[in-house]
Design an enzyme around this catalytic site. Sequence first.
Site, PDB file in Angstrom:
ATOM      1  N   LYS A 202     -25.296  -0.744 -13.030  1.00  0.00           N
ATOM      2  CA  LYS A 202     -24.739   0.574 -12.728  1.00  0.00           C
ATOM      3  C   LYS A 202     -23.878   0.442 -11.479  1.00  0.00           C
ATOM      4  CE  LYS A 202     -26.227   5.310 -11.613  1.00  0.00           C
ATOM      5  NZ  LYS A 202     -27.303   6.006 -10.885  1.00  0.00           N
ATOM      6  N   HIS A 221     -35.823  10.175  -6.888  1.00  0.00           N
ATOM      7  CA  HIS A 221     -36.370   9.655  -8.153  1.00  0.00           C
ATOM      8  C   HIS A 221     -37.017   8.302  -7.902  1.00  0.00           C
ATOM      9  CE1 HIS A 221     -32.567   7.513  -7.757  1.00  0.00           C
ATOM     10  NE2 HIS A 221     -33.067   6.576  -8.554  1.00  0.00           N
ATOM     11  N   ASP A 223     -37.252   4.549 -10.042  1.00  0.00           N
ATOM     12  CA  ASP A 223     -36.573   3.892 -11.166  1.00  0.00           C
ATOM     13  C   ASP A 223     -37.615   3.563 -12.241  1.00  0.00           C
ATOM     14  OD1 ASP A 223     -34.269   4.045  -9.639  1.00  0.00           O
ATOM     15  OD2 ASP A 223     -34.232   1.919  -9.111  1.00  0.00           O
ATOM     16  N   HIS A 277     -36.860   7.333  -3.949  1.00  0.00           N
ATOM     17  CA  HIS A 277     -35.653   7.151  -3.140  1.00  0.00           C
ATOM     18  C   HIS A 277     -34.570   8.145  -3.550  1.00  0.00           C
ATOM     19  CE1 HIS A 277     -35.345   4.526  -6.673  1.00  0.00           C
ATOM     20  NE2 HIS A 277     -34.040   4.617  -6.588  1.00  0.00           N
TER      21      HIS A 277
HETATM   22  C1  OGA Z   1     -29.858   4.644  -8.518  1.00  0.00           C
HETATM   23  C2  OGA Z   1     -30.057   4.708  -7.049  1.00  0.00           C
HETATM   24  C3  OGA Z   1     -29.239   4.475  -4.803  1.00  0.00           C
HETATM   25  C4  OGA Z   1     -28.027   4.065  -4.067  1.00  0.00           C
HETATM   26  O1  OGA Z   1     -28.680   4.628  -8.932  1.00  0.00           O
HETATM   27  O2  OGA Z   1     -30.884   4.584  -9.247  1.00  0.00           O
HETATM   28  O3  OGA Z   1     -31.177   4.888  -6.658  1.00  0.00           O
HETATM   29  O4  OGA Z   1     -28.186   3.558  -2.956  1.00  0.00           O
HETATM   30  N1  OGA Z   1     -29.019   4.515  -6.216  1.00  0.00           N
HETATM   31  O5  OGA Z   1     -26.910   4.239  -4.556  1.00  0.00           O
HETATM   32 NI    NI Z   2     -32.693   4.506  -8.176  1.00  0.00          NI
END
Ligand code: OGA
Ligand code: NI
Length: 335
Positions: A202, A221, A223, A277
């Site tokens: 991602k 959330h 993961d 987080h």
């Molecule tokens: C996610 C996430 C945190 C970030 O995409 O699951 O927690 O630091 N991203 O971008």
């Molecule tokens: Ni995340």
Amino acid sequence: MAAVRVQSIAYGGVGAIPSQFIRADHERSALNAPPAKIPLIDMSMLHASPDLRQPTVAEIGTAAQEWGIFQVVNHGISEDLIRRLQTVGKEFFDLPQEEKETYANNAEDGNLEGYGTKLVHNIEGKMGWNDYYFHMLWPPSRRDLNTWPKCPSSYREVCEDYGRGILSVVDKLLSALSINLGVQECSLKEAIGGEDMEMEMKINYYPPCPQPELALGVLPHTDMSALTLLVANQASGLQVFKDSDWVAVDHVPNAIVVHIGDTLQILSNGKYKNVLHRSVVSKDKVRMSWPVFCNPPGNKVVAPMKELLDDHSPALFTAKTFTDYRRCKINKVKK
Ligand code: OGA
Ligand code: NI
């Protein structure tokens, strides 16, 4: 109808953010969280003999139990490769909007691969100040190169190199985490599918936000993954919930941030902690991050490992396929 991208709103010159981005009061608390020294672990000794690697193995285990998040250095992925990964990702997001839209995903039908906005719907229908790109990275049989950016043309090669690097870091971490549980070194990797373990890439793009104190980047959330390995650009913004407070993760150049996800919490029967987080955004900086989610294949049954269970330690989680765990979680969020 084409989705409205946060990037377009951000560069449209609005002074006030649209209401769907304004967080509830209780979610706005402590946006300026104090920095925390989350554990920083040097992986270089993990190659050494069992005796010499033991202190590092123990550090990883303690961090996974107490924090559910840590950063690693000397992980084996070169500074140059991380820089190239960040460059090709930024080049994609710098493309004209019409060109990015040709990669738009079909998130409403559950197909997240491609360019999108809002990966998680929260209860109030609120949105994070975030656009993203999402695609399967590994194993080769599961990925569809048609869903990857074709521009810049080096995207594929760079991303494949990075994927191989991440796979080797993940293997080392899973071995250390297995040893710490007192099970065979290969147990956790096998429990998440062995060679069939899946990795998803991602890219998060958080444009500058005119009212950063009212918004969030990604909402709080955990993961679903076993492990998530993340690198970010210079702009800080990741926060974790520790001992009833949000604390900011400090940016360590070229370090990889390792999150323990729901799957590892289940497999370890609660010994390793999934970390809650979120991310915050800034008024003048673009923040980008590149999490790689390491998951079991959808049909793999996820359950506490048998070696960890006895009369005194009953299973704390029910056995379900990864797909079913995922479905339950999404339904809970939507309710
Ligand atoms: C996610 C996430 C945190 C970030 O995409 O699951 O927690 O630091 N991203 O971008
Ligand atoms: Ni995340």
